[in-house]
Design a protein around this motif. Sequence first.
Motif, mmCIF file in Angstrom:
data_model
loop_
_atom_site.group_PDB
_atom_site.id
_atom_site.type_symbol
_atom_site.label_atom_id
_atom_site.label_comp_id
_atom_site.label_asym_id
_atom_site.label_seq_id
_atom_site.Cartn_x
_atom_site.Cartn_y
_atom_site.Cartn_z
ATOM 1 N N GLY A 65 13.132 2.691 7.404
ATOM 2 C CA GLY A 65 12.651 1.354 7.097
ATOM 3 C C GLY A 65 11.350 1.061 7.842
ATOM 4 O O GLY A 65 10.384 0.564 7.272
ATOM 5 N N THR A 66 11.343 1.392 9.139
ATOM 6 C CA THR A 66 10.140 1.134 9.929
ATOM 7 C C THR A 66 8.969 1.953 9.403
ATOM 8 O O THR A 66 7.851 1.458 9.299
ATOM 9 N N ILE A 67 9.239 3.208 9.062
ATOM 10 C CA ILE A 67 8.152 4.054 8.570
ATOM 11 C C ILE A 67 7.587 3.467 7.285
ATOM 12 O O ILE A 67 6.379 3.339 7.115
ATOM 13 N N ALA A 68 8.498 3.079 6.368
ATOM 14 C CA ALA A 68 8.020 2.549 5.088
ATOM 15 C C ALA A 68 7.222 1.274 5.294
ATOM 16 O O ALA A 68 6.257 1.018 4.589
ATOM 17 N N ARG A 69 7.602 0.479 6.280
ATOM 18 C CA ARG A 69 6.919 -0.803 6.447
ATOM 19 C C ARG A 69 5.619 -0.697 7.235
ATOM 20 O O ARG A 69 4.634 -1.306 6.903
ATOM 21 N N GLU A 70 5.637 0.104 8.315
ATOM 22 C CA GLU A 70 4.456 0.001 9.181
ATOM 23 C C GLU A 70 3.916 1.305 9.758
ATOM 24 O O GLU A 70 2.924 1.287 10.469
ATOM 25 N N MET A 71 4.565 2.452 9.420
ATOM 26 C CA MET A 71 4.148 3.655 10.131
ATOM 27 C C MET A 71 2.847 4.270 9.645
ATOM 28 O O MET A 71 2.365 5.231 10.219
ATOM 29 N N ARG A 72 2.276 3.732 8.533
ATOM 30 C CA ARG A 72 1.007 4.331 8.123
ATOM 31 C C ARG A 72 -0.033 4.200 9.226
ATOM 32 O O ARG A 72 -0.919 5.031 9.359
ATOM 33 N N LYS A 73 0.136 3.181 10.060
ATOM 34 C CA LYS A 73 -0.787 3.035 11.192
ATOM 35 C C LYS A 73 -0.631 4.181 12.172
ATOM 36 O O LYS A 73 -1.483 4.425 13.001
ATOM 37 N N PHE A 74 0.507 4.844 12.115
ATOM 38 C CA PHE A 74 0.763 5.960 13.029
ATOM 39 C C PHE A 74 0.706 7.301 12.304
ATOM 40 O O PHE A 74 1.186 8.309 12.801
ATOM 41 N N ASN A 75 0.145 7.295 11.096
ATOM 42 C CA ASN A 75 -0.023 8.517 10.315
ATOM 43 C C ASN A 75 1.275 9.137 9.797
ATOM 44 O O ASN A 75 1.328 10.336 9.567
ATOM 45 N N VAL A 76 2.321 8.357 9.652
ATOM 46 C CA VAL A 76 3.531 8.880 9.007
ATOM 47 C C VAL A 76 3.831 8.043 7.766
ATOM 48 O O VAL A 76 3.835 6.813 7.840
#
Length: 544
Positions: free
Chosen positions: A424-435
Amino acid sequence: MEQERRLGIVVRGSLSAGLEARLDGAGSVEDMRVGKFVKVRGEKHDFFCLITDVLLHAANENVLAAPPLEDEQFLRQVLAGTTTFGMIQVQPMLMLARDPAADEGEAEGPRPVKTIPTHFSTVFVADEADFERVFGAPGEDRFELGTPLDMEVPIRLNLRRFVERSNGVFGKSGTGKSFLTRLLLCGVIKSGVAANLVFDMHSEYGWDSHTEDRHFVKGLKQLFPARVTVYTLDMESARKRGVRPDGEITIGYDEIDVDDVALLHEELRLNPTAVESANLVVEEYKGDWLRRLMEMDGEGLRAFCTAHGANVESLSALRRKLVAHLKPLPFLRERAEGRALDQVIARLRQGEHVVLEFGQHRRLLPYMLVANIITRRVHGLWINQMERFLQSKDEADRPTPLMITIEEAHRFLDHEAARQTSFGTIAREMRKFNVTLLIVDQRPSGIDDEVLSQLGTRITAQLNDDQDIDAIFTGVSGSSKLRQTLASLDSREQAMILGHAVPMPVVFQARKYDTAFYAAISPFAEERELVTARAYEELFPDAE
Ligand SMILES: Nc1ncnc2c1ncn2[C@@H]1O[C@H](COP(=O)(O)OP(=O)(O)OP(=O)(O)O)[C@@H](O)[C@H]1O
Ligand SMILES: [Mg+2]
């Protein structure tokens, strides 16, 4: 040449309702198909448009009152194109400057439509050059995903933009999701824009996979032997298939968190207090909580509950379920041996690609458990790495872009789970962390709205359920026309792509995943990589 592609001229229209063009006499109205791409040449811009309707018109209504008879061919020909004529309605999708240099500093390339062409602008059939201007020329980071339905020109995807956000591949069973995913993974691996971690529930991405048409298709390991490693949770099943994975993954009880168990609440039919009780056990025994809990006997458990104020019934139900469902999983160990898992992470950090096969463990419970444990680790590491990079500002510290592919995604990303899990976290905000995630699913309506609205690019094959179709268009403006288009898709190998990686939504015929594709994508296609997994063993006998 251009004259041959000329269709007619624009006679009417508005920005909101689209344009109407009168067809030249020469062509037949029956050649016009809804969904075909045309180009309108305005004074300053070329407008890339879609045909949305085809109509018959007459300049003089009297002709309709006294039409020519069937055998009056000459009269029909005289009327055609002057008194009687065909019309098409077209919807401008994008506009491109005709002379980018003179375009007052506006950015080159396709832009959203903000105006319409002048009266009597010429309409042409769009050709390959037009498609290239819209979908990009061949290049490192462009990938041909297929062709429009009625033309033999490539639809290209911008891979760099694709991996910047989480994406979804949707469609009901048998529509070609796994094939589309394979194509996309090949594109990403070939271009090197991101590392991939594939949770391969049905063991279909690493090695040969059997198709509904009763033949075998190549897996990623065979096309990219040096860049892809295959790990398994089930060595036995790999051996039976004659496949030699690069490693076996085991997981220690001490690597399992309460969150991982909470994610399984549906599979284990846990009640809400179970997680609270488990947290009390964690407080007491830390990393050893699961082993200690499973080893408790009735008396020990009661004593624990009295000492810590836990609910006896709920804790003993939890214990019983964990023993029944986790104990039998052969890849779980008392303590983490961790080496294979460390290798997986190290490879991903170097930009390599890992396929994790589940073998016989294709039930949801082991799949979700393992995917969640690994993803949680990746999640933490990538955040740390990004923080290191932000501090050092040294490019060498920047975390490698990583795309994680999961099937049955709605189980990880339903409303409840999306709030609790790393997914859930990756889908919502991890693009900022390159995932980012590549979500593959046949029930998009089961996925949390917030996650859906964050998806960059959506690739959707046929869907029948209205709720699923609504879900696809979560956060997409002007979706009513797109819904109609979606309804017209074939039941296999056709899909609609919209979002971040393409300049406009488009329906396409999926590229064939076959020997011609292998040859185009893989330098090894002609060599040892066209061998089957079994022959691979024979070529490398010492590998056993
Ligand atoms: N691009 C393609 N090239 C060649 N064959 C294809 C392609 N897409 C789909 N097919 C054919 O369609 C069949 C179904 O495709 P696929 O297995 O990808 O469906 P799916 O949507 O993943 O189904 P499920 O939801 O059951 O996993 C394949 O076995 C294959 O025969
Ligand atoms: Mg599939």
